[in-house]
Write an enzyme that holds these catalytic residues in place. Sequence first.
Site, short mmCIF file in Angstrom:
data_model
loop_
_atom_site.label_atom_id
_atom_site.label_comp_id
_atom_site.label_asym_id
_atom_site.label_seq_id
_atom_site.Cartn_x
_atom_site.Cartn_y
_atom_site.Cartn_z
N PRO A 30 0.82 -1.21 0.00
CA PRO A 30 0.00 0.00 0.00
C PRO A 30 0.86 1.26 0.00
O PRO A 30 1.89 1.32 0.66
CB PRO A 30 -0.81 -0.12 1.29
CG PRO A 30 -0.03 -1.04 2.17
CD PRO A 30 0.72 -1.96 1.25
N HIS A 31 0.42 2.22 -0.79
CA HIS A 31 1.11 3.51 -0.87
C HIS A 31 0.09 4.56 -1.28
O HIS A 31 -0.99 4.24 -1.76
CB HIS A 31 2.29 3.46 -1.83
CG HIS A 31 1.95 2.94 -3.20
ND1 HIS A 31 1.66 1.61 -3.43
CD2 HIS A 31 1.83 3.56 -4.39
CE1 HIS A 31 1.39 1.44 -4.72
NE2 HIS A 31 1.48 2.61 -5.32
N GLY A 32 0.44 5.80 -1.11
CA GLY A 32 -0.49 6.89 -1.36
C GLY A 32 -0.72 7.17 -2.83
O GLY A 32 -0.01 6.67 -3.71
#
Length: 144
Positions: free
Chosen positions: A62-64
């Site tokens: 997960p990342h922005g």
Amino acid sequence: MSELFSNDNIFLNVNVNSQNEAIEKAGKALVDSGAVTDAYIQAMKDREQVVSTFMGNGLAIPHGTDEAKTNVIHSGLTLLQIPEGVDWDGEVVKVVVGIAGKDGEHLDLLSKIAITFSEEGNVDRIVQAKSAEEIKQVFEEADA
């Protein structure tokens, strides 16, 4: 890359009940390390709504969103080892690597993590590791 992993950002035997809870834990660790602002956690959830960050071999990264780049203070990584696994859009995830890349560095980080996890033996070693040092060693060897 292993220099971005501090022992404080590697969490062993994590028990989470949902994908959302895993994203929150990974995001909070990035906030606590000073890599991102609080708003980055919501951006990680927003990205997940658009496209799953499940990468295969029991890994999610997960990342922005691209819009969240302003919330990244410096590059950072966090790793959650989830031996029992967590449902991630119908897939079982045993390792969550939350990332925040400054100045376009996130693509390089994604690539290096994906290469490490492309070898099933590395995945097994990370899932079974008993210390943060063992996990860091897997990444150091893969990066060599």
